[in-house]
Enzyme design. Structure first.
Site, mmCIF file in Angstrom:
data_model
loop_
_atom_site.group_PDB
_atom_site.id
_atom_site.type_symbol
_atom_site.label_atom_id
_atom_site.label_comp_id
_atom_site.label_asym_id
_atom_site.label_seq_id
_atom_site.Cartn_x
_atom_site.Cartn_y
_atom_site.Cartn_z
ATOM 1 N N LYS A 83 76.873 -61.589 -5.781
ATOM 2 C CA LYS A 83 77.008 -63.034 -5.968
ATOM 3 C C LYS A 83 77.939 -63.544 -4.871
ATOM 4 O O LYS A 83 78.921 -62.869 -4.522
ATOM 5 C CB LYS A 83 77.613 -63.289 -7.355
ATOM 6 C CG LYS A 83 77.664 -64.759 -7.784
ATOM 7 C CD LYS A 83 78.176 -64.860 -9.223
ATOM 8 C CE LYS A 83 78.183 -66.291 -9.742
ATOM 9 N NZ LYS A 83 78.595 -66.354 -11.168
ATOM 10 N N SER A 158 75.858 -69.278 -14.128
ATOM 11 C CA SER A 158 75.958 -69.553 -12.709
ATOM 12 C C SER A 158 75.401 -68.441 -11.818
ATOM 13 O O SER A 158 75.097 -68.702 -10.655
ATOM 14 C CB SER A 158 77.431 -69.782 -12.359
ATOM 15 O OG SER A 158 78.172 -68.594 -12.521
ATOM 16 N N SER A 182 77.794 -66.699 -17.635
ATOM 17 C CA SER A 182 77.128 -66.760 -16.330
ATOM 18 C C SER A 182 76.361 -65.517 -15.905
ATOM 19 O O SER A 182 75.618 -65.558 -14.932
ATOM 20 C CB SER A 182 78.147 -67.110 -15.244
ATOM 21 O OG SER A 182 78.439 -68.482 -15.282
#
Lengths: 492, 476, 95
Positions: A83, A158, A182
């Protein structure tokens, strides 16, 4: 050629065995994924940065070291993604924000360092909601990510880029972060497995902070076994994060095959009440029955304060983020406005221009909640209710071994559907946030599809540091079912 | 009508650690800009603070010395404000549950009385960087080497009633910090800084509105700045105005305080517990471990010097102002066996010469053993006290040991009576007029003969022998 | 609980965000909605409940006082918007 074409169908173990038995090289595995990224990423927008050159250079080096017998571990030769909020040295690290659109990190996050040392090959950096604030990956300054199962839908957030990456097999594993859901919510939307370990199990060093008392990193991959292998590499004490926990790290793969007979599964009645989509509920019920059929004992438990988790979260997380994001001031790194007329102008315009709307909203709410006269009513109150929520779980775990329920109330929603309604977006996380507030480990694994054809994930919550048990339970389910191996047809 | 001044001090003492409070960067002073600022000190995205154990121990050390409570559980908080020398946009400090609370220190007033000053709290925090205002194309340069240096902020009660008390408190605390090895107290380098909260009121009335004066970095400035501020406030009130609560900066060049514009809207610091730092636990065993390493404290040492060495309170308090001076004195006193002589020398020639050379005792070129050798030559009448001062000066200049200098310069006292008699005979012969006057009753002339004789012996005649013989011969 | 535009402006200043006038109303509305959501908390009885700042009931681990860092100024300043002579530059600071 046929071999290269099927590398992306392999598990982490399959890739490891392939490169160590000489079936294919690390370079071939790396190229196979790089080619898939090149082919599919324009449609999905799951990667912000693809590190093709450095990945190939790493692959050459790792091939060499594997040949010499220097690298033998389970991650050696395995490609992966991160990420884009994990700092990676020499690689652009943006947090999906204009604030950091040109930030080349001068150092590696703890987990990036661990994966590098273990012989993994970094393919690139996944798209996400800006600074991890969002549940749909629509707040990214680099454009929204599309869900591989239906490209008109969001992948969740997210860690939406990571979930789409795994769903479309653009990497065999990626690391996400979970502050209020997330990892778990996008895993549910994209039919993948993801685990957020107990707070403190993995060092947060080098993970760009959103809400420090909630943020935790975790692996996202097709299967629980892949997650267990990854966790073995990244979990454990780090002297640079004083909140990382000094407890022995078990071998997370050791107990994957244990029986789940007699397992006491708690179903929180609040997670099955109004608000849960009927179709999602039906898929959950079916999976629960499968566990029951294999000898698990199902009990109802209650988490009476769980409905307060979203309000608590929207005080605690913004308060912490308002302070964490103050370092982005246009002085030492990041976006700086043109021709500031004075210091105040430098700060106010650099920050206004650098951050997107959702980030700014949360900074303002957090600033307000901490400001003089409101601290007690908001921040202190939220911290008190946070304890009540934690106590609910402690009580529930007296009667059961694990808790199960939906990860999200619905399947993936349409791109743009909730974009202008922050509150509706926040309520997406009502089942995942309580777990984050308590600091407990939570995971999502695929359990099938709703009638709309979209995936549904099961949320599994364990007691503190019970990740091995959770991975064992999900792995067992994945021995009886093949949901986790399913890939959308156009990305097969 | 009378006005009463109310003063409370906030003193920032830099702690004597090798590395910073939350990172492994060096705290050494004077490095090239930003060469001692690592990822943590720069507030880079993703970094985390890890607390330095030594900083906690030093805080406990000071806490024990001021008879304070040491918190069994202490919390770090973030103080949020934007400023270029504060890289994270917040300072890690302590708000609720500081590490040290409820201490006190006794100061000596000018009239000889003792006054107890309460110390509300002492908390750990990180220092900021430095803004350099030299012109960089109209911009300010930021050096973050100092960012993250450990500080102990020591906050007094508003117990002081004039500038002199404030100075006495600050001096005593400064000495204590150095005594304990908690900090080096170097005020030029900013290792010991003071902010003063000053207000005035009618005696017995409620506290007045206070102004905080920053940048009081010398004992001289603090007295002047407080007196100036008191006058300013009285002027305002007496001319019908109201004192505004604000932060003021002392400008030593102009000898005035002025309002700090930059601090005006920074008053909502939004303190909250730092989620990157768990509570710090300090067990009774931790406290005892620190206590075991505490040196004898200044007040106890002073009492001991008065009893053990039969010194006056004045001598003892001068000798115990710093641990190094006290240690030096004790070595000298024990070496020569005469504490009074040692005290006179350490408080006299030694401290005067140090002051003249702007030097600390740690750097003294005359070791305690070397001084003992010299004092022994006074005790055995080899040299007079006056000649010994010249020998001391030569020793200071590196000309050798006391004996070597006495030898080389021929400074050995003449005690041989026949040699002194010869000198006196010659002087009596040379000055018949004065001899006659003396003998006719002008006693005062005795000094004249002593002077002449000393001059002739180049100061080496033993003064007692000389006096005796001279008296005999003149009476003769 | 409602928050006024004036309060939003004050908060934006504290947070160093230059909200343009034309965006103020929308921000205010959004913040009001969030505060409405959060206001559910005010009804909860939390008498005697100790605030929970952190999910783990642990004490802090400290580090030894050792210098572990060396100078990397050039590397760290490579990402800085404006530096000169090793210093970060900002518009003139008035004290």
């Amino acid at each position: 050629m046929s071999q290269a074409d099927s590398i992306h169908t392999l598990s982490l173990k399959g890739i490891h065995d392939g490169v160590h038995t000489g079936k294919f090289s690390v370079m071939e595995a790396t190229d196979a994924y790089l080619d898939r990224i090149e082919r599919f990423n324009p449609e999905l927008n799951a990667y912000i940065t693809v590190t093709r050159e450095s990945a190939q250079a790493q692959a050459v080096d790792i091939d060499n070291r594997i040949r010499k017998g220097e690298l033998t571990g389970a991650m050696a030769g395995v490609p992966y993604a991160l990420k884009d909020l994990f700092c990676s040295e020499g690689v652009r690290t943006t947090c999906a924000s204009n604030m950091l659109s040109n930030f080349i990190s001068p150092y590696d996050a703890h987990v990036a360092e661990k994966l590098k040392a273990a012989g993994g090959v970094l393919l690139g950096k996944n798209n996400m909601d800006e600074f991890a604030m969002g549940s749909s990956n629509e707040t990214s300054a680099f454009g929204n990510v599309r869900n591989p199962w239906d490209t008109t839908k969001v992948p969740g957030g997210s860690s939406g880029g990571g979930a789409a990456t795994i769903a479309a097999r653009l990497a065999p594993m990626t690391l996400g972060t979970d502050t209020g859901g997330s990892i778990r919510q996008p895993a549910s939307f994209c039919n993948i497995t993801g685990i957020k370990p107990t707070y403190g199990r993995i060092s947060r060093y080098g993970m760009i902070a959103f809400a420090s008392s909630l943020d935790q990193c975790g692996p996202m991959a097709p299967s629980a076994e892949d997650c267990a292998i990854t966790l073995n590499v990244i979990a454990g004490l780090d002297s640079r994060d004083s909140t990382s926990v000094d407890l022995p790290v078990p071998d997370y793969t050791a107990n994957l095959n244990d029986s789940i007979e007699g397992l006491r599964i708690g179903l929180p009645k609040e997670f099955f009440a109004e608000g849960l989509d009927v179709q999602v509920g039906a898929v959950i019920d079916r999976a629960i029955k499968q566990f029951q059929a294999k000898g698990a004992i199902i009990k109802e438990v209650t988490l009476p304060n769980s409905h307060l988790a979203v309000p608590v979260y929207y005080v605690v997380a913004p308060a912490e983020c308002s302070s964490n994001l103050s370092r982005f001031d246009g002085v030492r790194f990041g976006h700086r406005c043109e021709n500031p007329k004075d210091l105040l102008d430098l700060y106010e315009r650099s920050r206004w221009e650098g951050f997107g709307d959702e980030v700014k909203r949360r900074i303002m709410i957090g600033t307000y909640a901490l400001s003089a006269g409101y601290y007690d009513a908001y921040y202190l109150k939220a911290q008190q209710v946070r304890r009540l929520i934690k106590q609910d779980f402690e009580a529930a775990f007296k009667d059961v071994d694990v808790i199960m329920g939906p990860s999200c109330p619905t399947t993936a929603f349409g791109i743009g559907a909730k974009k202008d309604d922050p509150i509706a977006m926040y309520l997406e996380d009502l089942y995942t946030i309580p777990v984050s507030l308590a600091g407990l480990p939570g995971m999502t694994f695929p359990i099938g599809f709703a009638t709309d054809g979209l995936p549904v994930g099961m949320q599994l919550v364990g007691n503190y540091f019970e990740e091995a048990r959770m991975l064992n339970i999900a792995h067992q389910y994945q021995q009886w079912t093949d949901w986790h191996t399913q890939v959308p047809a156009q990305f097969a | 009508m009378e006005w009463e001044t109310v003063i409370g001090l906030e003193i920032h003492a830099q702690l004597a650690t090798n590395s910073k409070i939350f990172s492994g960067s060096s705290t050494a002073y004077g490095a090239e800009p930003n060469t001692q600022a690592n990822l943590v000190d720069l507030g880079m995205p993703g970094v985390l603070p890890v607390l330095n154990k030594k900083a906690v121990e030093l805080a406990i050390r000071l806490g024990l010395a001021i008879d304070a409570d040491i918190a069994p559980r202490s919390i770090f908080a973030r103080k949020n404000y934007f400023y270029p020398d504060s890289p994270k946009g917040y300072q890690i400090s302590q708000y609720e549950l500081p590490i040290v609370a409820n201490g006190h220190m006794d100061i000596q007033l000018e009239n000889g009385d003792t006054k107890r000053i309460g110390i509300t709290r002492a908390h750990l925090e990180e220092d900021a960087g430095k803004s350099l205002h030299e012109d960089f194309q109209g911009q300010t340069g930021i050096d973050l080497n100092r960012a993250g240096t450990p500080l102990l902020e020591i906050v007094s009660e508003p117990d002081m009633r004039n500038a002199k008390e404030a100075v006495a408190y600050m001096k005593k605390l400064h000495a204590l910090v150095r005594y304990l090895g908690v900090g080096d107290g170097n005020m030029q380098e900013g290792s010991f800084r003071c902010d003063a909260n000053v207000s005035v009121r009618r005696p017995g009335a409620e506290f007045g509105t206070r102004a905080e004066i920053k940048n009081l970095n010398s004992f001289k400035f603090i007295e002047r700045a407080i007196n100036h501020e008191v006058e300013r406030q009285i002027d305002i009130i007496e001319s019908g105005g109201k004192v505004v609560q604000e932060t003021r900066l002392y400008d030593p060049d102009k000898d005035e305080t002025r309002s700090m514009r930059s601090k005006e809207d920074a008053n909502d610091y939004r303190y909250f517990p730092d989620p990157d730092l768990l509570p710090v636990e300090i067990t009774p065993a931790d406290i005892e471990a620190v206590r075991a390493t505490l040196p004898e404290l200044p007040d106890a040492k002073k009492q001991r010097f008065m009893v053990e060495y039969a010194l006056s309170a004045y001598d003892a308090s001068l000798l115990t102002l710093s641990r190094e001076v006290a240690d030096y004195f004790e070595a000298v006193a024990q070496g020569c066996g005469d504490a009074k002589l040692a005290a006179n020398w350490v408080n006299g020639e030694v401290s005067k010469t140090l002051a003249d050379n702007e030097m600390e005792i740690a750097a003294i070129p005359v070791s305690s053993a070397a001084l003992v050798e010299l004092l022994k030559r006074i005790q055995d009448n080899t040299v007079s006290n006056k000649i010994a001062r010249d020998v001391f000066a030569a020793m200071w200049n590196g000309e050798g040991s006391a004996d070597a200098i006495i030898d080389k310069k021929g400074l050995k006292q003449i005690t041989d009576t026949s040699a002194i008699e010869a000198v006196i005979d010659e002087i009596i012969a040379k000055n018949p007029g004065q001899v006659a006057e003396y003998r006719s009753g002008k006693d005062k002339l005795f000094g004249f003969f002593v002077g002449q004789a000393m001059k002739a012996s180049k100061g080496k005649a033993n003064p007692n022998t000389l006096n005796d013989i001279l008296k005999q011969k003149l009476e003769g | 609980m409602a928050i006024s535009e004036a309060e939003v402006k004050k908060v934006a200043r504290l947070a160093r965000l230059a909200v343009p006038d034309e965006r103020l109303a929308a921000y205010t509305q959004n913040l009001c909605n969030i505060l409405d959501l959060v206001d559910q908390l005010s009804a909860v009885d939390t008498t005697g409940v100790e605030p929970m700042a952190h999910p783990l009931e642990m004490m802090q681990r400290l580090r030894e006082d050792v210098v572990t860092e060396t100078d990397h100024r050039e590397k760290y300043q490579a990402v800085a918007p404006e530096v000169e002579d090793g210093l970060y530059l900002v518009p003139k600071v008035i004290e």
